[in-house]
Motif scaffolding. Structure first.
Motif, PDB file in Angstrom:
ATOM      1  N   GLN A 292       0.822  -1.209   0.000  1.00 33.88           N
ATOM      2  CA  GLN A 292       0.000   0.000   0.000  1.00 33.88           C
ATOM      3  C   GLN A 292       0.858   1.261   0.000  1.00 33.88           C
ATOM      4  O   GLN A 292       0.553   2.231  -0.693  1.00 33.88           O
ATOM      5  CB  GLN A 292      -0.923   0.004   1.231  1.00 33.88           C
ATOM      6  CG  GLN A 292      -2.049   1.015   1.160  1.00 33.88           C
ATOM      7  CD  GLN A 292      -2.996   0.739   0.004  1.00 33.88           C
ATOM      8  OE1 GLN A 292      -3.340  -0.414  -0.249  1.00 33.88           O
ATOM      9  NE2 GLN A 292      -3.406   1.774  -0.700  1.00 33.88           N
ATOM     10  N   GLY A 293       1.965   1.210   0.749  1.00 37.22           N
ATOM     11  CA  GLY A 293       2.828   2.385   0.872  1.00 37.22           C
ATOM     12  C   GLY A 293       3.519   2.770  -0.418  1.00 37.22           C
ATOM     13  O   GLY A 293       3.682   3.964  -0.717  1.00 37.22           O
ATOM     14  N   VAL A 294       3.930   1.780  -1.196  1.00 40.93           N
ATOM     15  CA  VAL A 294       4.624   2.081  -2.453  1.00 40.93           C
ATOM     16  C   VAL A 294       3.639   2.230  -3.614  1.00 40.93           C
ATOM     17  O   VAL A 294       4.052   2.363  -4.772  1.00 40.93           O
ATOM     18  CB  VAL A 294       5.659   0.980  -2.794  1.00 40.93           C
ATOM     19  CG1 VAL A 294       6.713   0.875  -1.711  1.00 40.93           C
ATOM     20  CG2 VAL A 294       4.976  -0.367  -3.023  1.00 40.93           C
ATOM     21  N   ARG A 295       2.339   2.179  -3.296  1.00 36.39           N
ATOM     22  CA  ARG A 295       1.269   2.337  -4.298  1.00 36.39           C
ATOM     23  C   ARG A 295       1.436   1.354  -5.458  1.00 36.39           C
ATOM     24  O   ARG A 295       1.394   1.723  -6.637  1.00 36.39           O
ATOM     25  CB  ARG A 295       1.240   3.783  -4.819  1.00 36.39           C
ATOM     26  CG  ARG A 295       0.984   4.804  -3.720  1.00 36.39           C
ATOM     27  CD  ARG A 295       0.768   6.192  -4.280  1.00 36.39           C
ATOM     28  NE  ARG A 295       0.560   7.172  -3.218  1.00 36.39           N
ATOM     29  CZ  ARG A 295      -0.594   7.371  -2.591  1.00 36.39           C
ATOM     30  NH1 ARG A 295      -1.650   6.646  -2.938  1.00 36.39           N
ATOM     31  NH2 ARG A 295      -0.704   8.281  -1.643  1.00 36.39           N
ATOM     32  N   LEU A 296       1.609   0.101  -5.088  1.00 36.82           N
ATOM     33  CA  LEU A 296       1.803  -0.935  -6.094  1.00 36.82           C
ATOM     34  C   LEU A 296       0.572  -1.110  -6.980  1.00 36.82           C
ATOM     35  O   LEU A 296       0.669  -1.611  -8.106  1.00 36.82           O
ATOM     36  CB  LEU A 296       2.131  -2.267  -5.400  1.00 36.82           C
ATOM     37  CG  LEU A 296       2.866  -3.318  -6.233  1.00 36.82           C
ATOM     38  CD1 LEU A 296       4.205  -2.775  -6.714  1.00 36.82           C
ATOM     39  CD2 LEU A 296       3.063  -4.586  -5.412  1.00 36.82           C
TER      40      LEU A 296
END
Length: 301
Positions: A292-296
């Motif tokens: 979620q953090g790296v907006r995969l």
């Protein structure tokens, strides 16, 4: 209220029935693959040695009934390492694949999600073997040959043992799985439609599973439930927009089907079993947050 219930039930039944033929065809192909390749893949896992996490991560992603259960038995017999077991658990997708296919999710999206799960499984497996469980790994590698020779672990038909329906023949097993998952989808769809009617689509998208970190913590907990219903619920919530990819990934990473049940049944070391489950849960949460953090999701779509 009566009109709303009729509307919700009607739409849910129609939408679910549309998926039925796709579910049947998908499960038929999965059962065919299982019948043709299960013994070979289990043998590959047995012989994988220190490269177990690679084989576990790749083979675990294939739609094979009871593969996570078989891996649990292999681990209980000291044939594979904890890292290999974790790799299998993390890459196993349970019911995600047939639901995605029946919902006509683009092939590239499905492949990318499976690829992410495989890579996470491999990385996490090596992490467990070489850091968290390094000493146990080298001991198991040193003792593996002697254990096979002097005290071979007898692995019975794990599907028959756990009564998951996989040993009933392709047609019967296909019908059983199709009807089971169809029932789960129908129930989840009814609840989701009811939620949309009551709180609206915007309200559903503010659902707690869409919250950062908390969503991953809860989704990973749902994924640990040793039943295909958990992956059905998670996948349907994601498709309806009630969950971000990070939450879905956390739930699918921890969702190992009946594998955890077999682990507690086959392995008598309860402390070790708890360590495996705790490690699985922690990795599911952490990698879900990273996804979620790296907006995969931007890359996947």
């Amino acid at each position: 209220m009566e009109h709303m219930l009729e509307h919700v039930l009607g739409h849910a039944i129609v939408d679910s029935l549309k998926l039925l033929p796709f579910l049947f065809l998908t499960y038929f192909l999965m059962e065919y693959i299982e019948n043709k390749t299960s013994d070979q893949t289990k043998q590959m896992l047995r012989k994988s040695g220190k490269w177990g996490p690679v084989f576990g991560g790749v083979l675990g992603a294939f739609p094979q009934c009871g593969f996570s259960a078989a891996a649990s038995s292999l681990y209980a017999g000291k044939v594979i390492t904890m890292g290999t077991l974790i790799a299998v658990y993390l890459s196993t997708s349970d019911e995600m694949l047939p639901i995605f296919i029946s919902e006509a999710v683009h092939v590239s999206v499905i492949v990318k999600i499976l690829l992410v799960k495989i890579l996470i499984g491999i990385m996490a497996g090596f992490l467990v073997d070489y850091t968290i469980n390094r000493r146990a790994f080298w001991l198991s590698m040193k003792r593996k040959g002697d254990m096979r020779k002097n005290n071979p672990f007898q692995i019975r038909d794990i599907c028959e043992q756990e009564r998951c329906g996989c040993s009933e023949g392709i047609w019967k097993s296909t019908i059983t799985h199709t009807l089971q998952v169809f029932g789960f989808i129908l129930v989840v769809t009814i609840l989701l439609n009811f939620g949309i009617e009551v709180i609206g689509e915007d309200g559903l998208k503010q659902f707690i599973l869409n919250k950062p970190i908390l969503g991953q913590l809860l989704a990973a907990m749902i994924g640990l439930i040793p039943n295909c219903a958990s992956s059905v619920v998670l996948t349907q919530l994601y498709l309806e927009g009630a969950m971000h990819l990070g939450g879905l990934m956390s739930g699918l990473l921890t969702g190992a089907g009946v594998g955890v049940l077999v682990l507690f049944r086959a392995n008598k070391n309860m402390k070790e079993n708890i360590k495996v489950v705790a490690t699985l849960y922690a990795l599911g949460v952490v990698f879900g947050i990273i996804v979620q953090g790296v907006r995969l999701e931007n890359w996947i779509y």
